[in-house]
Write a protein that holds these residues in place. Structure first.
Motif, mmCIF file in Angstrom:
data_model
loop_
_atom_site.group_PDB
_atom_site.id
_atom_site.type_symbol
_atom_site.label_atom_id
_atom_site.label_comp_id
_atom_site.label_asym_id
_atom_site.label_seq_id
_atom_site.Cartn_x
_atom_site.Cartn_y
_atom_site.Cartn_z
ATOM 1 N N TRP A 220 0.833 -1.206 0.000
ATOM 2 C CA TRP A 220 0.000 0.000 0.000
ATOM 3 C C TRP A 220 0.868 1.256 0.000
ATOM 4 C CZ3 TRP A 220 -0.948 3.963 3.607
ATOM 5 C CH2 TRP A 220 -2.047 4.781 3.301
ATOM 6 N N ILE A 221 1.936 1.251 0.788
ATOM 7 C CA ILE A 221 2.814 2.422 0.858
ATOM 8 C C ILE A 221 3.430 2.700 -0.509
ATOM 9 C CG2 ILE A 221 5.005 3.305 1.786
ATOM 10 C CD1 ILE A 221 4.328 1.903 4.406
ATOM 11 N N HIS A 222 3.856 1.654 -1.185
ATOM 12 C CA HIS A 222 4.555 1.842 -2.460
ATOM 13 C C HIS A 222 3.633 1.635 -3.664
ATOM 14 C CE1 HIS A 222 8.433 2.139 -0.465
ATOM 15 N NE2 HIS A 222 8.054 1.126 0.291
ATOM 16 N N ARG A 223 2.306 1.762 -3.447
ATOM 17 C CA ARG A 223 1.363 1.366 -4.507
ATOM 18 C C ARG A 223 1.583 2.129 -5.799
ATOM 19 N NH1 ARG A 223 -1.017 4.425 -0.771
ATOM 20 N NH2 ARG A 223 -2.140 6.279 -1.436
ATOM 21 N N SER A 224 1.840 3.448 -5.692
ATOM 22 C CA SER A 224 1.960 4.218 -6.939
ATOM 23 C C SER A 224 3.177 3.760 -7.743
ATOM 24 C CB SER A 224 2.063 5.712 -6.620
ATOM 25 O OG SER A 224 3.019 5.898 -5.597
ATOM 26 N N GLU A 225 4.234 3.493 -7.051
ATOM 27 C CA GLU A 225 5.454 3.082 -7.749
ATOM 28 C C GLU A 225 5.277 1.691 -8.352
ATOM 29 O OE1 GLU A 225 10.071 1.974 -6.709
ATOM 30 O OE2 GLU A 225 8.823 2.952 -5.169
ATOM 31 N N LEU A 226 4.647 0.785 -7.568
ATOM 32 C CA LEU A 226 4.530 -0.602 -8.005
ATOM 33 C C LEU A 226 3.604 -0.741 -9.212
ATOM 34 C CD1 LEU A 226 4.371 -2.359 -4.532
ATOM 35 C CD2 LEU A 226 6.226 -2.472 -6.200
ATOM 36 N N GLN A 227 2.578 0.136 -9.287
ATOM 37 C CA GLN A 227 1.613 0.041 -10.388
ATOM 38 C C GLN A 227 2.275 0.177 -11.751
ATOM 39 O OE1 GLN A 227 -1.272 2.952 -9.319
ATOM 40 N NE2 GLN A 227 -2.367 1.533 -7.968
ATOM 41 N N LEU A 228 3.352 0.942 -11.785
ATOM 42 C CA LEU A 228 3.997 1.203 -13.060
ATOM 43 C C LEU A 228 4.813 0.026 -13.576
ATOM 44 C CD1 LEU A 228 5.226 4.806 -12.177
ATOM 45 C CD2 LEU A 228 3.184 4.156 -13.488
ATOM 46 N N LEU A 229 5.047 -0.951 -12.704
ATOM 47 C CA LEU A 229 5.943 -2.039 -13.075
ATOM 48 C C LEU A 229 5.192 -3.247 -13.613
ATOM 49 C CD1 LEU A 229 8.176 -1.841 -9.895
ATOM 50 C CD2 LEU A 229 8.741 -0.954 -12.169
ATOM 51 N N SER A 230 5.960 -4.104 -14.302
ATOM 52 C CA SER A 230 5.369 -5.348 -14.788
ATOM 53 C C SER A 230 5.186 -6.316 -13.621
ATOM 54 C CB SER A 230 6.282 -5.985 -15.833
ATOM 55 O OG SER A 230 7.449 -6.455 -15.193
ATOM 56 N N GLN A 231 4.465 -7.371 -13.868
ATOM 57 C CA GLN A 231 4.127 -8.327 -12.813
ATOM 58 C C GLN A 231 5.369 -8.866 -12.105
ATOM 59 O OE1 GLN A 231 0.891 -8.936 -12.321
ATOM 60 N NE2 GLN A 231 1.146 -10.343 -10.606
ATOM 61 N N SER A 232 6.344 -9.367 -12.921
ATOM 62 C CA SER A 232 7.519 -10.015 -12.314
ATOM 63 C C SER A 232 8.370 -8.986 -11.577
ATOM 64 C CB SER A 232 8.358 -10.708 -13.392
ATOM 65 O OG SER A 232 8.787 -9.737 -14.328
ATOM 66 N N GLU A 233 8.498 -7.806 -12.190
ATOM 67 C CA GLU A 233 9.251 -6.742 -11.534
ATOM 68 C C GLU A 233 8.595 -6.353 -10.208
ATOM 69 O OE1 GLU A 233 11.499 -3.955 -14.825
ATOM 70 O OE2 GLU A 233 9.310 -3.836 -14.632
ATOM 71 N N GLN A 234 7.267 -6.315 -10.252
ATOM 72 C CA GLN A 234 6.509 -5.958 -9.052
ATOM 73 C C GLN A 234 6.857 -6.881 -7.901
ATOM 74 O OE1 GLN A 234 2.198 -5.889 -9.025
ATOM 75 N NE2 GLN A 234 2.241 -3.999 -10.252
ATOM 76 N N ILE A 235 6.899 -8.174 -8.204
ATOM 77 C CA ILE A 235 7.132 -9.153 -7.139
ATOM 78 C C ILE A 235 8.525 -9.003 -6.548
ATOM 79 C CG2 ILE A 235 7.422 -11.629 -6.662
ATOM 80 C CD1 ILE A 235 5.082 -12.070 -8.603
ATOM 81 N N SER A 236 9.509 -8.846 -7.424
ATOM 82 C CA SER A 236 10.881 -8.755 -6.888
ATOM 83 C C SER A 236 11.065 -7.444 -6.118
ATOM 84 C CB SER A 236 11.903 -8.885 -8.019
ATOM 85 O OG SER A 236 12.082 -7.637 -8.644
ATOM 86 N N LYS A 237 10.485 -6.360 -6.666
ATOM 87 C CA LYS A 237 10.591 -5.068 -5.988
ATOM 88 C C LYS A 237 9.899 -5.132 -4.629
ATOM 89 C CE LYS A 237 12.155 -0.896 -6.526
ATOM 90 N NZ LYS A 237 13.547 -0.607 -6.851
ATOM 91 N N LEU A 238 8.732 -5.737 -4.641
ATOM 92 C CA LEU A 238 7.961 -5.817 -3.400
ATOM 93 C C LEU A 238 8.721 -6.603 -2.347
ATOM 94 C CD1 LEU A 238 5.296 -5.098 -2.018
ATOM 95 C CD2 LEU A 238 4.406 -7.320 -2.762
ATOM 96 N N SER A 239 9.343 -7.703 -2.791
ATOM 97 C CA SER A 239 10.041 -8.508 -1.772
ATOM 98 C C SER A 239 11.246 -7.748 -1.227
ATOM 99 C CB SER A 239 10.449 -9.871 -2.353
ATOM 100 O OG SER A 239 11.598 -9.721 -3.137
ATOM 101 N N ASP A 240 11.891 -6.928 -2.081
ATOM 102 C CA ASP A 240 12.956 -6.052 -1.571
ATOM 103 C C ASP A 240 12.418 -5.147 -0.486
ATOM 104 O OD1 ASP A 240 14.891 -7.012 -3.114
ATOM 105 O OD2 ASP A 240 14.954 -5.352 -4.573
ATOM 106 N N TYR A 241 11.299 -4.494 -0.809
ATOM 107 C CA TYR A 241 10.710 -3.556 0.154
ATOM 108 C C TYR A 241 10.296 -4.260 1.428
ATOM 109 C CZ TYR A 241 10.633 0.360 -3.109
ATOM 110 O OH TYR A 241 10.998 1.385 -3.934
ATOM 111 N N VAL A 242 9.751 -5.455 1.267
ATOM 112 C CA VAL A 242 9.288 -6.178 2.457
ATOM 113 C C VAL A 242 10.473 -6.553 3.339
ATOM 114 C CG1 VAL A 242 8.273 -8.325 3.278
ATOM 115 C CG2 VAL A 242 7.150 -7.041 1.463
ATOM 116 N N ARG A 243 11.555 -6.959 2.656
ATOM 117 C CA ARG A 243 12.738 -7.307 3.448
ATOM 118 C C ARG A 243 13.199 -6.094 4.258
ATOM 119 N NH1 ARG A 243 16.447 -8.831 -0.441
ATOM 120 N NH2 ARG A 243 14.945 -10.432 -1.068
ATOM 121 N N GLU A 244 13.273 -4.952 3.585
ATOM 122 C CA GLU A 244 13.689 -3.741 4.275
ATOM 123 C C GLU A 244 12.714 -3.406 5.404
ATOM 124 O OE1 GLU A 244 14.575 -0.437 1.585
ATOM 125 O OE2 GLU A 244 14.227 0.873 3.298
#
Lengths: 234, 344, 457
Positions: free
Chosen positions: C247-271
């Protein structure tokens, strides 16, 4: 002009004023006594005369010379000597070393003066190798006088020399003081035991709240009914 | 250990070599440090926590000067170069200590601060000094002894006496004991017999009266720091010649030094020296492994199998502390009645 | 100008705390939030430690030079309470060790008792010596046996396997016990004896911890301590954290493709999981700090506290009024040391590892003192502020020093030996730097940043 003169002295500790235009003087071969109630500024007068506290106004002259600007040590080398009320000896040093320290600033031979002190207080000669802290109260007071006399002063200032001693020792001390005066020195002392002190004094000052309330010879003050009533307990 | 017989002479040769001589030299080194603490305490009225690190500072100067001298080849054969440079090192250490006094302690004297405040500032000085030493020399241990290592070695001693157990007398031990003795004698002569020394005692006894006697307080303080610098530099240099130099070790010397001072009676110079030897002997007697000693003394059947060491060497600083605690519990004024200075 | 000065005077605390807050925010935006929260956590622990010291110094003028030792006792408690017992070691040497310790205690007790009865001193000494020899014999036997048990992993008795939070209390109690003992001996004597004794005891505590492997593994350290908060890995699996991060990164994540979204999200979640764990610690530490401050304020306003203040403000008059100063000082010393002990336990809990060599006087005793003095001795809030400021400077002074050397390097030729020399030694400058700060503040601003009213240093 008197030998030692403190004129119109004004002094304070921080913001608390202690002395208001107070004057005292003493001649050679004379014993002057300052008496008065607690907090009258008696000891402060001494401190100002000695330069341990600076007066905000007024002057101190010795033999006609203004010494107001001199440091304590310089005043001592000009002939002033002081015996504090308490802590007036070096406790862990011998009697002889105490006397030597009294003559610390002298460049000439001090043994002659030590002999003179022993002559005045023979008991000190017997105890010269003992530590000052091992002496009785009266003897210690003699060491204190002796130490002060080592600079061959022309005037001795004594701060309550009989505070806290027994009546017998008090008599002994007063007789010591008279000896010192008779040796030709000027003596100025602050005393709590006003009656006895005025009895032997040539001149007396009654100080109240930092002001000269009464001045006169010892006899005059003792006979003054107001002084008697207020300060001598009837 | 060929025979089963009791061998008292060798046993005591052993003790001389491993206990008596080391304890005498360690005690001498502590005594000088303790005397310095006592002087500061008596005249300036605070327990100087910077003493250990000041010793490291003095030793640092000695080490720097020594390596300079050696690099120039200015040495005298047989004599440790460190010994030659000590006088110059004392000058540098005095300058440092006087600067610290001028910058820090003088202020607290002037405002008549509580002694615990001055103690606290001395801890500040301790860290600054320790930092300077570590910055310049690093924190690792080093040796700076050159010249003849032994007055006589184990081999020489054995050849001379025919004993099985040898005694080595190291140059550093000989120097330590001799120099410490001379220096202590000088300090006592100074304090007891000279006019300035007496004035210093007078000042320590009663500041106000000393002032009234015309004794210059600033001069007394300066002379005290000069003496302290000499004691400190020499103590540090001798300790370093004997055991090598390591800043942390010097820092920790503070414990045995304070223990010595308090055991002897704080403020008493003789007490400080007696205390130093008491601490040194306790430390070495308690951490010495008596196995060999007992083997000399006992018949074969009773020979010990363990080291017979009362306390592990790693706890040698604990010994000073325990001595300190015992003295505080039993006789807080120390062996020689010390001077207890209260805030005025 | 005058107006500004007035504002400064009356809002000193608020202004300085806000400034500190801005600095931390700045670091957060520019570097990393995990770093900032890490700094905050360490500052909070330091603040608790400084609070304990401030109570001793500010309320009673007691100079504790052994903070390191009391903190270490807290750390030891963490190991002893929370680690699992090593049953094998207990089986081979536990009883023996217990016996040795009991024998030692009995010897001391016998010595004390006989001394009270007035028995001949030599006889007592003999008994104590014999008792000691036996104790030492059994003790070394037992420690050898224990240390032989799988030395690479255990080689010690382990702990009680209790919840780690319990060790915080035990840490406080352990420090309090040591303080009581030291205080009992030295507090009726001159003021600097306490300083000397605390210096001694703290060095010895560290020596024991480093050398007695059977106890807390000595230089082999104790790893993998329990945690009072969840692990990052578990957090990453939790759905609600993923949802929040998404939810925090929703605007940024929307712009990405599905696979990119998942890897980016897991980075953010780890942080986020790291930040979350650290924040949980922050919450705990903050709660404890606030509790201590409130308790100490409550205590200071109670009849007991009035007595404390009366003694602090005028020791002579208070003793003339028949107040027992030594007892009062002992109470304060014990309380302050207990707080230091708790903070020491918190620190080891937070690190998750117990490292005896980490106990350096500069870091533990001296830095805390600088915090107290900088903040304003006698003022609890001042100590907290001092802790934040000094910890920040402490953490940044290493990098800044290295940066300075590098800058210097730009002007000096390559391979210059003096530069390498400075690089090698630059961390010792901390000693000089911290010492100078302490001396400067004591000299020119003895009240610190938030001066306590009616208190002279």
């Amino acid at each position: 002009m008197a030998y030692l003169e403190g004129k119109n002295l004004v002094a304070s500790y921080g913001v608390v004023p202690i002395l208001h235009e107070c004057s005292v003087e003493v001649e050679k071969g004379e014993l002057a006594v300052i008496v008065g109630p607690n907090g009258a500024g008696k000891s402060t007068v001494m401190r100002v005369l000695l330069g341990m506290l600076n007066a905000t106004s007024g002057s101190v002259t010795l033999d006609g010379k203004d010494i107001s600007m001199l440091s304590t040590q310089d005043r001592i080398s000009h002939g002033l000597a002081f015996v504090p009320q308490t802590k007036n000896v070096f406790p862990s040093m011998t009697v002889e070393e105490n006397l030597q320290m009294g003559g610390f600033i002298r460049q000439d031979d001090i043994n002659q003066t030590i002999e003179e002190v022993y002559a005045l207080f023979p008991i000190l000669y017997d105890k010269r190798k003992q530590l000052a802290e091992q002496l009785s109260g009266g003897q210690r007071q003699q060491v204190a006088f002796g130490r002060a006399m080592m600079t061959k002063p022309s005037i001795m200032l004594l701060d309550e020399p009989t505070a806290g001693v027994s009546p017998i020792v008090m008599d002994e001390i007063f007789s010591n003081i008279l000896d010192v005066r008779n040796a030709g020195m000027a003596v100025l002392m602050v005393e709590q035991n006003a009656q006895q002190a005025l009895n032997i004094a040539d001149k007396g000052y009654v100080l109240v709240s930092g002001r000269n309330e009464h001045t006169g010879t010892g006899k005059e003050l003792i006979n003054n009914s107001e002084v008697r009533k207020k300060f001598l307990g009837g | 250990m060929t025979s089963d017989s009791v061998d008292i002479i060798n046993a005591f040769a052993l003790l001389t070599n491993f206990v008596l001589l080391p304890a005498l030299s360690y005690g001498s080194q502590l005594a000088l440090g303790a005397l310095a603490v006592t002087l500061v305490y008596s005249v300036l009225r605070f327990s100087n926590f910077a003493q250990g690190d000041s010793m490291a500072f003095g030793t640092m100067i000695v080490i720097l000067l020594t390596s300079f001298m050696i690099s120039r080849g200015w040495t005298i054969s047989g004599i440790p170069t460190a010994l030659l440079v000590i006088p110059i090192a004392i000058v540098f250490t005095s300058m440092y200590l006087l600067t610290m006094d001028r910058l820090i302690y003088r202020h607290y004297r002037k405002i008549k601060a509580k002694s615990i405040t001055i103690v606290m500032s001395s801890i500040g000085v301790m860290f600054v000094t320790g930092g300077i030493v570590r910055f310049v020399l690093g924190a690792t241990a080093q040796k700076f002894e050159d010249g003849e290592r032994f007055i006589f070695s184990v081999r020489e001693f054995k050849a001379y006496t025919g004993l099985e157990q040898g005694i080595a007398f190291k140059t550093s031990q000989f120097l330590t004991i001799t120099i410490a003795f001379l220096l202590v004698a000088f300090v006592f002569y100074f304090l007891q017999k000279t006019k300035t020394g007496k004035a210093m005692r007078a000042y320590s006894d009663n500041k106000e009266l000393a002032l009234l006697s015309g004794i210059d307080p600033d001069k007394m303080v300066q002379i005290t720091w000069l003496l302290v610098a000499a004691l400190t530099t020499i103590a540090g240099a001798l300790y370093g010649l004997d055991k090598g130099f390591a800043p942390q070790q010097y820092h920790l010397l503070l414990l045995p030094i304070f223990a010595s001072v308090i055991v002897g009676g704080i403020g008493s110079p003789i007490g400080a020296i007696a205390g130093a030897f008491l601490v040194a002997f306790s430390e070495i007697l308690l951490t010495y492994a008596y196995k060999k000693f007992l083997i000399y003394l006992l018949p074969l059947s009773m020979h010990p199998s363990s080291l017979v060491q009362l306390i592990g060497t790693e706890y040698k600083y604990a010994i000073s502390f325990v001595i300190l605690v015992i003295v505080l519990l039993i006789k807080p004024t120390g062996l020689f009645k010390g001077k207890v200075i209260v805030d005025e | 100008m005058n107006n500004l000065n007035n504002i400064w005077q009356s809002y000193r605390a608020i202004i300085t705390f806000s400034l500190m807050g801005f600095v931390l925010l700045f670091v957060g935006f520019n570097q990393s939030w995990a770093l900032v929260i890490g700094i905050i956590n360490m500052s909070l622990i330091s603040a608790i430690m400084a609070l304990g010291v401030n109570i001793q110094w500010g309320y009673a003028g007691l100079f504790n030079v052994g903070i390191m030792g009391f903190a270490a006792l807290g750390g030891v408690s963490v190991v002893l309470i929370s680690q699992q017992p090593v049953t094998e070691a207990i089986d081979v040497g536990g009883i023996k060790m217990l016996f040795a310790l009991a024998l030692g205690a009995a010897t001391i007790a016998a010595g004390v008792l006989l001394n009270r009865r007035g028995v001949n001193k030599w006889l007592i000494s003999l008994i104590v010596v014999i008792g000691y020899l036996f104790t030492r014999f059994y003790f070394s036997e037992a420690s050898k046996l224990i240390e032989k048990v799988d030395p690479a992993i255990t080689g010690y008795l382990g702990g009680f396997g209790l919840p780690i939070m319990l060790s915080w209390i035990v840490g406080g109690l352990a420090a309090a016990g040591a303080a009581w003992w030291i205080g009992k001996i030295t507090l009726s004597l001159r003021s600097d004896y306490l300083a000397i004794a605390t210096l001694g005891i703290s060095e010895i505590i560290i020596y024991v911890i480093k050398n007695e492997d059977w106890f807390v593994r000595g230089l082999k350290n104790v790893y993998g301590l329990q945690r009072p908060v969840p692990y990052e890995v578990d957090m990453q699996k939790s759905e609600w954290l993923q949802n929040i991060v998404a939810w925090i990164h929703r605007s940024e994540l929307q712009l990405l493709s599905q696979s990119e979204q998942i890897s980016k999200l897991s980075d953010y979640v780890r942080e986020a999981s790291v930040v979350f764990v650290k924040l949980s610690y922050s919450g705990l530490f903050l709660l404890i700090l606030i509790a201590f401050i409130m308790l100490s304020n409550l205590a200071l306003n109670s009849p007991w506290g009035r007595k404390v203040r009366a003694i602090r403000d005028n020791e002579v008059a208070a003793s003339a009024m028949g107040k027992n100063i030594t007892r009062q000082h002992l109470q304060i010393f014990v309380i302050g040391s207990a707080i230091v002990g708790v903070a020491g336990a918190l620190l080891v809990t937070y690190d998750g590892i117990f490292i005896p060599t980490a106990y350096q006087p500069l870091r533990f005793t001296f830095l805390i003192w600088v915090m107290v003095i900088v903040g304003g001795s006698g003022n609890n809030l001042g100590s907290v502020l001092g802790a934040f400021i000094m910890w920040f400077i402490w953490i940044q002074s290493g990098p800044i020093g290295l940066w300075a050397v590098e800058m210097l390097g730009n002007y000096v030729q390559e391979g210059n030996t003096s530069l390498e020399f400075i690089e090698d030694r630059v961390h010792y400058l901390r000693l000089i730097f911290m010492g100078s700060i302490m001396l400067l503040i004591m000299r020119f601003s003895p009240g610190g940043i938030l001066p306590e009213k009616n208190k002279e240093l």
